[in-house]
Enzyme design. Structure first.
Site, PDB file in Angstrom:
ATOM      1  N   HIS A 143      -0.966  -6.513   1.488  1.00 45.70           N
ATOM      2  CA  HIS A 143      -2.125  -5.624   1.574  1.00 45.70           C
ATOM      3  C   HIS A 143      -2.372  -4.882   0.269  1.00 45.70           C
ATOM      4  O   HIS A 143      -3.276  -4.051   0.164  1.00 45.70           O
ATOM      5  CB  HIS A 143      -1.891  -4.628   2.722  1.00 45.70           C
ATOM      6  CG  HIS A 143      -3.114  -3.943   3.200  1.00 45.70           C
ATOM      7  ND1 HIS A 143      -3.265  -2.572   3.153  1.00 45.70           N
ATOM      8  CD2 HIS A 143      -4.268  -4.420   3.737  1.00 45.70           C
ATOM      9  CE1 HIS A 143      -4.429  -2.236   3.653  1.00 45.70           C
ATOM     10  NE2 HIS A 143      -5.067  -3.333   4.012  1.00 45.70           N
ATOM     11  N   LYS A 145      -3.624  -4.070  -3.523  1.00 40.77           N
ATOM     12  CA  LYS A 145      -4.731  -4.424  -4.404  1.00 40.77           C
ATOM     13  C   LYS A 145      -4.365  -3.911  -5.798  1.00 40.77           C
ATOM     14  O   LYS A 145      -4.343  -2.696  -6.019  1.00 40.77           O
ATOM     15  CB  LYS A 145      -6.055  -3.804  -3.952  1.00 40.77           C
ATOM     16  CG  LYS A 145      -6.531  -4.254  -2.582  1.00 40.77           C
ATOM     17  CD  LYS A 145      -6.124  -3.271  -1.536  1.00 40.77           C
ATOM     18  CE  LYS A 145      -6.602  -3.704  -0.158  1.00 40.77           C
ATOM     19  NZ  LYS A 145      -6.034  -2.846   0.903  1.00 40.77           N
ATOM     20  N   ASP A 150      -4.537  -6.824 -19.826  1.00 42.47           N
ATOM     21  CA  ASP A 150      -3.844  -6.741 -21.122  1.00 42.47           C
ATOM     22  C   ASP A 150      -2.606  -5.865 -21.077  1.00 42.47           C
ATOM     23  O   ASP A 150      -2.139  -5.383 -22.123  1.00 42.47           O
ATOM     24  CB  ASP A 150      -4.795  -6.230 -22.216  1.00 42.47           C
ATOM     25  CG  ASP A 150      -5.906  -7.220 -22.541  1.00 42.47           C
ATOM     26  OD1 ASP A 150      -5.725  -8.420 -22.255  1.00 42.47           O
ATOM     27  OD2 ASP A 150      -6.960  -6.793 -23.057  1.00 42.47           O
ATOM     28  N   HIS A 315     -13.081   3.755   4.901  1.00 40.24           N
ATOM     29  CA  HIS A 315     -11.943   2.862   4.679  1.00 40.24           C
ATOM     30  C   HIS A 315     -10.892   3.511   3.770  1.00 40.24           C
ATOM     31  O   HIS A 315      -9.970   2.858   3.299  1.00 40.24           O
ATOM     32  CB  HIS A 315     -12.444   1.552   4.046  1.00 40.24           C
ATOM     33  CG  HIS A 315     -11.471   0.433   4.057  1.00 40.24           C
ATOM     34  ND1 HIS A 315     -10.903  -0.069   2.898  1.00 40.24           N
ATOM     35  CD2 HIS A 315     -10.945  -0.307   5.068  1.00 40.24           C
ATOM     36  CE1 HIS A 315     -10.089  -1.069   3.205  1.00 40.24           C
ATOM     37  NE2 HIS A 315     -10.094  -1.238   4.508  1.00 40.24           N
ATOM     38  N   LYS A 317      -7.814   5.530   2.049  1.00 40.96           N
ATOM     39  CA  LYS A 317      -6.387   5.708   2.307  1.00 40.96           C
ATOM     40  C   LYS A 317      -5.920   6.831   1.376  1.00 40.96           C
ATOM     41  O   LYS A 317      -5.494   6.591   0.244  1.00 40.96           O
ATOM     42  CB  LYS A 317      -5.582   4.440   2.010  1.00 40.96           C
ATOM     43  CG  LYS A 317      -5.987   3.223   2.865  1.00 40.96           C
ATOM     44  CD  LYS A 317      -6.969   2.362   2.145  1.00 40.96           C
ATOM     45  CE  LYS A 317      -7.107   0.970   2.744  1.00 40.96           C
ATOM     46  NZ  LYS A 317      -7.414   0.881   4.143  1.00 40.96           N
ATOM     47  N   ASP A 322      -1.263  20.313   0.703  1.00 47.18           N
ATOM     48  CA  ASP A 322      -1.570  21.582   0.024  1.00 47.18           C
ATOM     49  C   ASP A 322      -2.430  21.275  -1.197  1.00 47.18           C
ATOM     50  O   ASP A 322      -3.361  20.486  -1.117  1.00 47.18           O
ATOM     51  CB  ASP A 322      -0.279  22.317  -0.335  1.00 47.18           C
ATOM     52  CG  ASP A 322       0.530  22.699   0.903  1.00 47.18           C
ATOM     53  OD1 ASP A 322      -0.071  22.867   1.969  1.00 47.18           O
ATOM     54  OD2 ASP A 322       1.773  22.811   0.799  1.00 47.18           O
TER      55      ASP A 322
END
Length: 397
Positions: A143, A145, A150, A315, A317, A322
């Site tokens: 999952h 990404k 370079d 979507h 995440k 705090d």
């Protein structure tokens, strides 16, 4: 009828045994890494159009290598343009490697793969199912990404490759997500994670190649990259929640916490920490919404604010603790991310950056509606049936 029942029972028993033994073996092999604290410069993107404009420009400027891992690469025009860009770079002599999850990117055809390879793109599917634990490995997902250009520029976060991510989908528009661009010391960690995944899926070990790891200057933001593979994420999230003194804000498309994680949130509420959870009102997968309702009833009763995002699909995440810690990455607040998926998250400790993220979260809250606990607890036979089924399937949703 008896024969069919026997076959079903046999298949069900096999799946349970396969799942248990496969997970046991995986736990012996799983590599979960908390990299050292690094200093990098970062930009947070919440718009796919803006992100991919920047992303495309950086790939076009690549001189030596482009290493990319996505969970989802689709077969729409946006995806075709993305793959064409990789082919063009490879044809100019830039080394291009693309990893795509076997399940998430199943729409990539054999013809497309052949065209990529003919152009010089190194391609592999990630987390391909295999014996002896076929059912378990089918459930596993890479999952993550990750993009590294370079060895100097890195990206990680929630966006994938498909037209819905740039607000051109048939539904659930606009798409709200969080993605990081990184330059500085931390890019080394992203490169190492990509090369480790590449080795896992291709058996080609490039991790010691010095040309992939140029000297990198320290940036201004303190952060830590956390890599999990079906274990340790739960403990990482529990550790974050335990540090909260005033507030916790969680943005996630799927809220299906483990028992321990759920209990930790309840304990935070008991010590007067303000807990806000932002989720989409409309889901993109069956039953994930209903799977969250039993947790929401308890949290609302104990003082949490559950916000349902109204403007498109949520979507994101992201977790804010705090004004001291911000977590942005690929992991959802669910059992699948905790116990099955390969994930990568970035813990950020810079106060100014966290303030910027908090402003984005304030936008999320402003575009959300408070979930009413009484409405959630009202009699609804269909919802109750869905919740019961979702509870059984929750580890795999």
């Amino acid at each position: 009828m008896t024969a069919l029942a026997s076959i079903f029972l046999l298949i069900f028993t096999w799946c349970l045994i396969d799942l248990k033994l496969g997970h046991k073996r995986h736990m012996k092999q799983a590599a979960n890494i908390k990299y050292p604290h690094r200093n990098s410069d970062m930009t947070v993107f919440t718009s796919g159009k803006i992100l991919f404009d920047d992303f495309t420009q950086e790939i076009e400027r690549a001189q030596d290598s482009v290493h990319i891992l996505f969970y989802i690469v689709k077969n729409d025009q946006f995806s075709k343009d993305f793959l064409k860009l990789l082919q063009t770079k490879a044809e100019t002599g830039v080394e291009v490697r693309l990893l795509a999850d076997w399940v998430g990117s199943k729409k990539i055809s054999r013809t497309t793969i052949q065209q990529l390879k003919k152009s010089g793109v190194h391609f592999s599917f990630s987390y391909k199912p295999k014996l002896p634990f076929l059912f378990y490995t089918i459930q596993k997902r890479n999952h993550r990404k990750i993009t590294v250009i370079d060895g100097k520029i890195g990206y990680l976060g929630g966006f994938n490759i498909g037209r819905e991510y740039i607000n051109e989908g048939d539904k659930l528009n606009p798409w709200r997500d969080y993605h990081l661009k990184m330059t500085g010391e931390g890019v080394k960690d992203l490169q190492e994670v990509f090369l480790s995944d590449w080795f896992h899926d291709t058996n080609e070990d490039l991790r010691s190649m010095p040309n992939y790891f140029p000297n990198l200057k320290a940036g201004s933001l303190s952060h830590q990259v956390v890599v999990t593979n079906g274990s340790e994420l739960e403990q990482t999230l529990i550790g974050l929640i335990q540090q909260a003194k005033e507030k916790i804000i969680i943005g996630t498309p799927y809220f299906i916490p483990s028992k321990s994680l759920f209990q930790e949130l309840r304990e935070a509420l008991s010590r007067n920490v303000a807990v806000t959870v932002i989720v989409p009102e409309n889901s993109d997968h069956a039953l994930v919404k209903e799977a969250s309702f039993p947790y929401f009833r308890v949290l609302i009763k104990e003082g949490a604010a559950i916000m349902q995002f109204q403007r498109g699909f949520y979507h994101s995440k992201v977790i804010l603790i705090d004004d001291t810690i911000c977590d942005i990455g690929t992991a959802n607040f669910d059992k699948r991310s905790c116990f099955l998926n390969g994930e990568i998250n970035c813990l950020i400790y810079d106060r100014a950056f966290i303030e910027d993220v908090e402003k984005e979260l304030a936008v999320d809250v402003a575009e959300s509606k408070l979930l009413n606990g009484d409405k959630l607890s009202s009699m609804n036979v269909v919802r109750t049936a869905k919740e019961s089924l979702a509870s059984i399937l929750s580890p795999f949703l």
